[in-house]
Design an enzyme around this catalytic site. Structure first.
Site, mmCIF file in Angstrom:
data_model
loop_
_atom_site.group_PDB
_atom_site.id
_atom_site.type_symbol
_atom_site.label_atom_id
_atom_site.label_comp_id
_atom_site.label_asym_id
_atom_site.label_seq_id
_atom_site.Cartn_x
_atom_site.Cartn_y
_atom_site.Cartn_z
ATOM 1 N N SER A 67 0.800 -1.226 0.000
ATOM 2 C CA SER A 67 0.000 0.000 0.000
ATOM 3 C C SER A 67 0.830 1.271 0.000
ATOM 4 O O SER A 67 0.358 2.311 -0.477
ATOM 5 C CB SER A 67 -0.928 0.011 1.216
ATOM 6 O OG SER A 67 -0.192 -0.017 2.429
ATOM 7 N N HIS B 286 -5.333 -4.195 -1.214
ATOM 8 C CA HIS B 286 -5.126 -3.203 -2.271
ATOM 9 C C HIS B 286 -5.053 -3.857 -3.646
ATOM 10 O O HIS B 286 -4.340 -3.388 -4.532
ATOM 11 C CB HIS B 286 -3.872 -2.381 -1.985
ATOM 12 C CG HIS B 286 -4.037 -1.441 -0.835
ATOM 13 N ND1 HIS B 286 -4.584 -0.185 -0.970
ATOM 14 C CD2 HIS B 286 -3.744 -1.591 0.483
ATOM 15 C CE1 HIS B 286 -4.619 0.415 0.208
ATOM 16 N NE2 HIS B 286 -4.119 -0.419 1.106
ATOM 17 N N LYS C 264 -12.433 -1.019 0.909
ATOM 18 C CA LYS C 264 -11.720 -0.260 -0.121
ATOM 19 C C LYS C 264 -12.505 -0.349 -1.430
ATOM 20 O O LYS C 264 -13.507 0.327 -1.599
ATOM 21 C CB LYS C 264 -10.278 -0.738 -0.227
ATOM 22 C CG LYS C 264 -9.462 -0.410 1.033
ATOM 23 C CD LYS C 264 -8.032 -0.859 0.928
ATOM 24 C CE LYS C 264 -7.196 -0.355 2.096
ATOM 25 N NZ LYS C 264 -7.660 -0.771 3.426
#
Length: 419
Positions: A206, A234, A265
């Protein structure tokens, strides 16, 4: 010695209230000294207040007009997608605000089981288990799975939640240099004496925007009889041809044993995390994972949002395909302007600056020009590696990206980061 006895006698005669006040004053002094050292180092982290929903364009308290947001994990733009919001509202009305309980007591609803089945199907795994966050998923996995007979081998730049989760377990701990396969192989050779060997890595890192070499990791794991764990926070939803993650991107879906990821996310941006993998492992986690056993169930609204986000992804990969061109547009323009961008081909685009104060000052001046970005410095990243992490979203327009680059060039020259 004599002075110490006098002080002790004086304290023992002092009223309890005054001693408590003295301890509190001492605590305040220690805390203020520590806070001042953070300010002095230029690493103070202020929180900007957003007064609108999450999206490519937001409103920020104290900032004039609309702001283009380039620092959210809203990779697919689903945080404010109307169908995602509607699904959350529907679950809120039908299943309530929350369960007021943990899963095994009276906190499991049909929607939790449905979402777990959908996650397992999405990742092509046997089963899945939900947590309040991926941080909790990482906190729950290693302690429940690994014993003092086992070993875990972790990339040195793994996310803090992986590091903290590994600290909780009794397994023998090996840390290999970031993305260094020769060092990982040496550690695997050293760890042959242990019962289980688990290689743990982020799929996409990240802070640096680089991707783990999963093909090589899986090859070494096969060679040395190890299992592979990947945190896909991610990557889930937007890496790989259909957004399954780095294991799909690199063609090793059948070789990665365990995946942890987040719903907070790309998958709607609300909250929640999960582990997916072998059915027996998931069953064990339901019995022993402490964050699962002792945390309230994921709220129904968050479940609804994530479930709809997965539906949208499995119906079409059009959103996923739009990411690559936009990421390339930003990276190529910034590098042409003279900036150093870490990582490659990932929508996390760290603008490397080195100095913490410089990163914070540039981020502040970018906001004045209508661009929301954040400076990252120690302890989030190593000392001397301060940066501004720009994150590209599928819902950014080309005009948004071009405007961001123009602001970076202007502010970079103002602060001497560019010639």
């Amino acid at each position: 010695m004599w002075a110490g006895r006098v002080l002790h006698a004086a304290l023992s005669r002092a009223p309890r209230g005054s001693r408590a006040q003295s301890a509190l004053a001492q605590l305040r002094g220690i805390l203020e000294e520590e806070l001042e050292s953070i300010r002095g180092a230029g690493t103070w982290k202020s929180e900007r207040v957003i007064t609108s929903c999450q999206g490519p364009h937001i409103h920020v308290d104290g900032a004039p007009g609309g702001i283009i947001n380039f620092c959210a994990n809203n990779y697919l733009g689903l945080s404010s997608h109307p169908e995602v919001i509607q699904a959350g509202l529907q679950n809120l009305k039908e299943f309530g605000a929350g369960l007021s309980s943990v899963r095994f007591i009276c906190g499991t609803q049909s929607i939790h089981k449905d979402l777990e089945a959908k996650i397992a199907r999405f990742h092509q795994r046997e089963d899945a288990i939900l947590y309040p966050s991926c941080f909790d998923a990482n906190a729950g996995l290693f302690e429940a799975l690994l014993t003092s007979e086992d070993a875990v081998l972790s990339d040195e730049l793994n996310h803090a939640s992986i590091i903290d989760g590994i600290r909780l377990c009794k397994a023998h701990k090996y840390r290999y240099r970031h993305l260094d396969m020769a060092d990982l192989e040496a550690k695997l050779q050293e760890a042959q004496k242990h019962r289980l060997r688990l290689v743990a890595t982020d799929g996409a890192f990240s802070m640096d925007g680089d991707i783990a070499p999963l093909q090589k990791i899986c090859h070494l794991a096969s060679q040395y009889g190890a299992l592979v764990f990947v945190d896909e926070s991610h990557a889930t939803g937007f890496l790989g041809p259909t957004g399954r993650g780095t294991d799909e991107l690199l063609g090793v879906m059948d070789q990665v044993t365990i995946i942890n990821s987040t719903l907070g996310k790309a998958l709607g941006g609300a909250s929640g995390g999960y582990t997916t993998g072998p059915g027996a492992l998931v069953s064990l986690l339901r019995q022993r994972a402490r964050p699962y056993l002792f945390s309230n169930s994921l709220p129904p609204a968050a479940v609804g949002c994530a479930s709809k986000a997965l539906d949208l992804l499995m119906e079409s990969n059009a959103i996923v395909q739009s990411m690559a061109a936009k990421t390339l547009r930003f990276r190529s323009q910034m590098e042409a302007a003279g900036f150093t961008i870490s990582g490659a081909n990932h929508p996390i685009c760290p603008v490397m600056l080195g100095d913490a104060r410089l990163a914070l000052n540039i981020a502040d001046d970018m906001l004045k020009r209508g661009i929301f970005v954040i400076g990252f410095s120690y302890p989030v990243v190593p000392k001397g590696k301060a940066r501004i992490r720009v994150q590209i979203s599928a819902v950014h327009s080309e005009e948004d990206i071009d405007r961001c680059v123009e602001a970076f060039v202007e502010v970079g020259r103002l602060h001497g980061a560019l010639p």
